[in-house]
Design a protein around this motif. Structure first.
Motif, PDB file in Angstrom:
ATOM      1  N   UNK A 171       0.761  -1.145   0.016  1.00 34.63           N
ATOM      2  CA  UNK A 171      -0.187  -0.159  -0.017  1.00 34.63           C
ATOM      3  C   UNK A 171       0.709   1.241  -0.092  1.00 34.63           C
ATOM      4  N   UNK A 172       0.486   2.319  -0.726  1.00 33.26           N
ATOM      5  CA  UNK A 172       0.998   3.529  -0.864  1.00 33.26           C
ATOM      6  C   UNK A 172       1.269   4.373   0.565  1.00 33.26           C
ATOM      7  N   UNK A 173       2.319   5.065   0.811  1.00 37.11           N
ATOM      8  CA  UNK A 173       2.473   5.886   2.029  1.00 37.11           C
ATOM      9  C   UNK A 173       2.337   7.109   1.713  1.00 37.11           C
ATOM     10  N   UNK A 174       2.100   7.685   0.392  1.00 35.50           N
ATOM     11  CA  UNK A 174       2.142   8.944  -0.130  1.00 35.50           C
ATOM     12  C   UNK A 174       1.513  10.152   0.809  1.00 35.50           C
ATOM     13  N   UNK A 175       0.096   9.658   1.126  1.00 36.87           N
ATOM     14  CA  UNK A 175      -0.725  10.270   1.760  1.00 36.87           C
ATOM     15  C   UNK A 175      -0.533  10.795   3.298  1.00 36.87           C
ATOM     16  N   UNK A 176       0.284  10.153   3.746  1.00 36.52           N
ATOM     17  CA  UNK A 176       0.742  10.385   5.201  1.00 36.52           C
ATOM     18  C   UNK A 176       2.403  10.616   5.518  1.00 36.52           C
ATOM     19  N   UNK A 177       3.119  10.407   4.370  1.00 40.03           N
ATOM     20  CA  UNK A 177       4.668  10.135   4.571  1.00 40.03           C
ATOM     21  C   UNK A 177       5.205  10.969   3.570  1.00 40.03           C
ATOM     22  N   UNK A 178       6.283  11.511   4.116  1.00 43.77           N
ATOM     23  CA  UNK A 178       7.059  12.405   3.257  1.00 43.77           C
ATOM     24  C   UNK A 178       7.833  11.612   1.927  1.00 43.77           C
ATOM     25  N   UNK A 179       7.936  11.988   0.870  1.00 43.31           N
ATOM     26  CA  UNK A 179       8.485  11.292  -0.272  1.00 43.31           C
ATOM     27  C   UNK A 179      10.031  11.304   0.022  1.00 43.31           C
ATOM     28  N   UNK A 180      10.713  12.097   0.573  1.00 45.96           N
ATOM     29  CA  UNK A 180      12.196  12.257   0.804  1.00 45.96           C
ATOM     30  C   UNK A 180      12.327  10.778   1.713  1.00 45.96           C
ATOM     31  N   UNK A 181      11.659  10.787   2.764  1.00 50.54           N
ATOM     32  CA  UNK A 181      11.616   9.624   3.763  1.00 50.54           C
ATOM     33  C   UNK A 181      11.719   8.238   3.090  1.00 50.54           C
ATOM     34  N   UNK A 182      10.547   8.245   2.278  1.00 48.29           N
ATOM     35  CA  UNK A 182      10.305   6.660   1.337  1.00 48.29           C
ATOM     36  C   UNK A 182      11.488   6.779   0.588  1.00 48.29           C
ATOM     37  N   UNK A 183      12.230   7.389   0.037  1.00 47.78           N
ATOM     38  CA  UNK A 183      13.426   7.389  -1.131  1.00 47.78           C
ATOM     39  C   UNK A 183      14.511   6.490  -0.514  1.00 47.78           C
ATOM     40  N   UNK A 184      14.582   6.683   0.893  1.00 44.69           N
ATOM     41  CA  UNK A 184      15.871   6.205   1.577  1.00 44.69           C
ATOM     42  C   UNK A 184      15.311   5.182   2.656  1.00 44.69           C
ATOM     43  N   UNK A 185      14.363   4.804   2.582  1.00 46.54           N
ATOM     44  CA  UNK A 185      13.612   3.631   3.499  1.00 46.54           C
ATOM     45  C   UNK A 185      13.763   2.282   2.845  1.00 46.54           C
ATOM     46  N   UNK A 186      14.291   1.502   3.874  1.00 48.94           N
ATOM     47  CA  UNK A 186      14.249   0.010   3.538  1.00 48.94           C
ATOM     48  C   UNK A 186      12.983  -0.591   3.470  1.00 48.94           C
ATOM     49  N   UNK A 187      12.862  -2.064   2.761  1.00 50.64           N
ATOM     50  CA  UNK A 187      11.644  -2.750   2.822  1.00 50.64           C
ATOM     51  C   UNK A 187      10.978  -2.788   4.266  1.00 50.64           C
ATOM     52  N   UNK A 188      11.691  -2.942   5.433  1.00 53.65           N
ATOM     53  CA  UNK A 188      11.306  -3.084   6.665  1.00 53.65           C
ATOM     54  C   UNK A 188      10.567  -1.811   7.005  1.00 53.65           C
ATOM     55  N   UNK A 189      11.404  -0.557   6.719  1.00 56.62           N
ATOM     56  CA  UNK A 189      10.711   0.658   6.901  1.00 56.62           C
ATOM     57  C   UNK A 189       9.454   0.993   6.455  1.00 56.62           C
ATOM     58  N   UNK A 190       9.234   0.634   5.204  1.00 58.86           N
ATOM     59  CA  UNK A 190       8.194   1.131   4.426  1.00 58.86           C
ATOM     60  C   UNK A 190       6.885   0.313   4.882  1.00 58.86           C
ATOM     61  N   UNK A 191       7.272  -0.820   5.126  1.00 62.58           N
ATOM     62  CA  UNK A 191       6.018  -1.996   5.635  1.00 62.58           C
ATOM     63  C   UNK A 191       5.838  -1.454   7.051  1.00 62.58           C
ATOM     64  N   UNK A 192       6.809  -1.157   7.767  1.00 56.18           N
ATOM     65  CA  UNK A 192       6.518  -0.461   9.128  1.00 56.18           C
ATOM     66  C   UNK A 192       5.664   0.696   9.183  1.00 56.18           C
ATOM     67  N   UNK A 193       5.932   1.721   8.295  1.00 57.30           N
ATOM     68  CA  UNK A 193       5.146   3.056   8.222  1.00 57.30           C
ATOM     69  C   UNK A 193       3.649   2.620   7.903  1.00 57.30           C
ATOM     70  N   UNK A 194       3.481   1.878   6.755  1.00 57.82           N
ATOM     71  CA  UNK A 194       2.184   1.353   6.441  1.00 57.82           C
ATOM     72  C   UNK A 194       1.287   0.872   7.433  1.00 57.82           C
ATOM     73  N   UNK A 195       2.059  -0.113   8.206  1.00 51.24           N
ATOM     74  CA  UNK A 195       1.183  -0.945   9.335  1.00 51.24           C
ATOM     75  C   UNK A 195       1.116  -0.034  10.351  1.00 51.24           C
ATOM     76  N   UNK A 196       1.793   0.824  10.906  1.00 51.39           N
ATOM     77  CA  UNK A 196       1.691   1.842  11.827  1.00 51.39           C
ATOM     78  C   UNK A 196       0.735   2.596  11.663  1.00 51.39           C
ATOM     79  N   UNK A 197       0.575   3.068  10.318  1.00 52.76           N
ATOM     80  CA  UNK A 197      -0.537   3.961  10.118  1.00 52.76           C
ATOM     81  C   UNK A 197      -1.981   3.553  10.318  1.00 52.76           C
ATOM     82  N   UNK A 198      -2.206   2.281   9.945  1.00 48.00           N
ATOM     83  CA  UNK A 198      -3.544   1.602  10.360  1.00 48.00           C
ATOM     84  C   UNK A 198      -3.735   1.531  11.856  1.00 48.00           C
ATOM     85  N   UNK A 199      -2.775   1.364  12.725  1.00 51.02           N
ATOM     86  CA  UNK A 199      -2.986   1.231  13.789  1.00 51.02           C
ATOM     87  C   UNK A 199      -3.082   2.460  14.803  1.00 51.02           C
ATOM     88  N   UNK A 200      -2.523   3.511  14.245  1.00 52.60           N
ATOM     89  CA  UNK A 200      -2.107   4.999  14.636  1.00 52.60           C
ATOM     90  C   UNK A 200      -3.944   5.556  14.399  1.00 52.60           C
TER      91      UNK A 200
END
Length: 410
Positions: free
Chosen positions: A61-90
């Motif tokens: 799933x995309x994180x564009x709606x709640x995360x900065x593009x700069x952060x995603x460009x340098x984020x690992x797979x673990x980090x990208x999946x972590x952001x998406x998953x945290x957004x749902x619980x948050x």
């Protein structure tokens, strides 16, 4: 529905990303159907003339709606999946209404970005001058904490905690203690996605822990915890996020809890090796029940660790049987989603909470010939049943044993 006091520690938000479904609704729907996603893994860095079986997340799933593009460009797979998953619980727990400095984050897992680092080494090993400067911090486990706290404005304590395959549940127990001690009012737990490379896969297979090529022609049959024909665990990418707080804190945001945490325990075996300990597993079950003031016949459901290990499954059932959980059903979540390693404990607590809320237990895949027929197994079909109290078990290499008791509030 059980009663609870404002001082009770409760679960108020869930987030899940897995190979069988992203988001709790899709995940639970696939779980109840016994829908799997096993195959020969294809991510770059997962194979090197090998054919390791696993379950990989597709179309994250995309994180564009709640995360900065700069952060995603340098984020690992673990980090990208972590952001998406945290957004749902948050979002579910309405944490945007809470005070940022009273929210903490504990990430369960360590050394969980191995494939990412191997790929970077292959790319820059002969020309290290060209490696991006961000690697200076992104290779550390703390980068996932830093990324999540920056993107969500978390200002309480944030750190990682490692317990191998028990990391996710160990992080939950650490979060409970942080809440009780008053370090924070709300603690987010993330079972981080462990991003294995072919080196870890090969080593785990050589140990006898990861399954072989026996089912290469039919990967869906490879993952078979507690079955006589099991030959090791099958990896499955996943990440789980759980929000933990006292009921009084949730009430301020008008959030209804999923479950009350009744009892928990952590114990070590004094053992570096991967072999399990019957005494260690038995000890944490006993301590968790005692802390929760529960008797074995009050437990409706057992969520076992259940990896498909030749030795581990035998030892775990021996420990479970000693308590004579006469009323408890048991199934195998890993048979459907695979073993998420650092994420497993958190993801399987989420699976337990969702099953409790829907009064439905998912099937166990490939449980054709159980190594012990005397337990109350859920086999090839889901069942409807009331689940008021459950116990979740999670163990890790290095002699880490954990147990957690939950009471349904839904």
């Amino acid at each position: 529905m059980a009663n609870y006091d404002e001082s009770d520690v409760v679960i108020t938000g869930l987030g899940i990303t897995s190979a069988i479904g992203q988001g709790k609704n899709d995940f639970f729907s696939a779980l109840i159907k016994g829908q799997t996603s096993f195959g020969i893994m294809k991510r770059p860095g997962r194979q090197n003339g090998t054919s390791f079986i696993g379950a990989e997340i597709n179309n994250l799933r995309s994180v564009d709606s709640f995360s900065s593009k700069r952060a995603i460009r340098t984020a690992s797979l673990s980090s990208q999946v972590g952001l998406v998953t945290l957004h749902e619980a948050w979002s579910e727990a309405r944490l945007y209404e809470a005070e940022p400095d009273r929210i903490g984050l504990i990430v369960g897992g360590s050394n969980f970005q191995q494939r990412e680092m191997l790929n970077l080494y292959d790319k820059y090993g002969q020309q290290p001058d060209y490696i991006t400067p961000t690697y200076g911090f992104s290779f550390m486990d703390s980068d996932l904490c830093g990324l999540c706290t920056e993107e969500f404005g978390i200002r309480g304590m944030a750190f990682t905690i490692g317990g191998a395959s028990a990391s996710g549940q160990l992080a939950v127990i650490q979060a409970i203690q942080a809440i009780i001690s008053g370090q924070v009012d709300i603690c987010i737990v993330m079972g981080a996605l462990m991003d294995l490379s072919y080196l870890e896969c090969q080593a785990l297979r050589s140990l006898g822990a990861m399954g072989s090529d026996k089912y290469r022609g039919d990967p869906d049959k490879a993952c078979r915890p507690f079955d006589l024909d099991r030959d090791g665990f099958i990896f499955g990418e996943s990440c789980g996020v759980i929000v933990i707080e006292k009921a009084v804190s949730a009430k301020k945001r008008n959030v209804t809890p999923y479950a009350k945490i009744k009892g928990w325990a952590v114990g070590g075996d004094g053992n570096r090796n991967p072999n399990p300990s019957y005494e260690g597993e038995k000890r944490v079950i006993k301590q968790a029940l005692e802390l929760g003031r529960l008797t074995p016949d009050q437990i409706d459901y057992i969520k076992p660790h259940g990896t498909g290990s030749l030795i581990g499954d035998e030892i775990e059932l021996k420990a479970i049987k000693d308590f004579k959980f006469s009323n408890a059903y048991i199934n195998t979540t890993k048979s459907i989603i695979g073993h998420g390693l650092s994420a497993a404990g958190a993801v399987e607590i989420i699976a337990t909470v969702l099953q409790m809320g829907k009064s439905t237990l998912h099937p166990s895949r490939n449980l054709i010939n159980p190594i012990d027929n005397s337990l109350n197994w859920i086999r090839d079909k889901s069942i409807s049943t009331n689940i008021q109290t459950a116990i979740c078990l999670s163990m890790g290499f290095g002699g880490v044993n954990t147990a957690l008791c939950l009471e349904n509030l839904q």
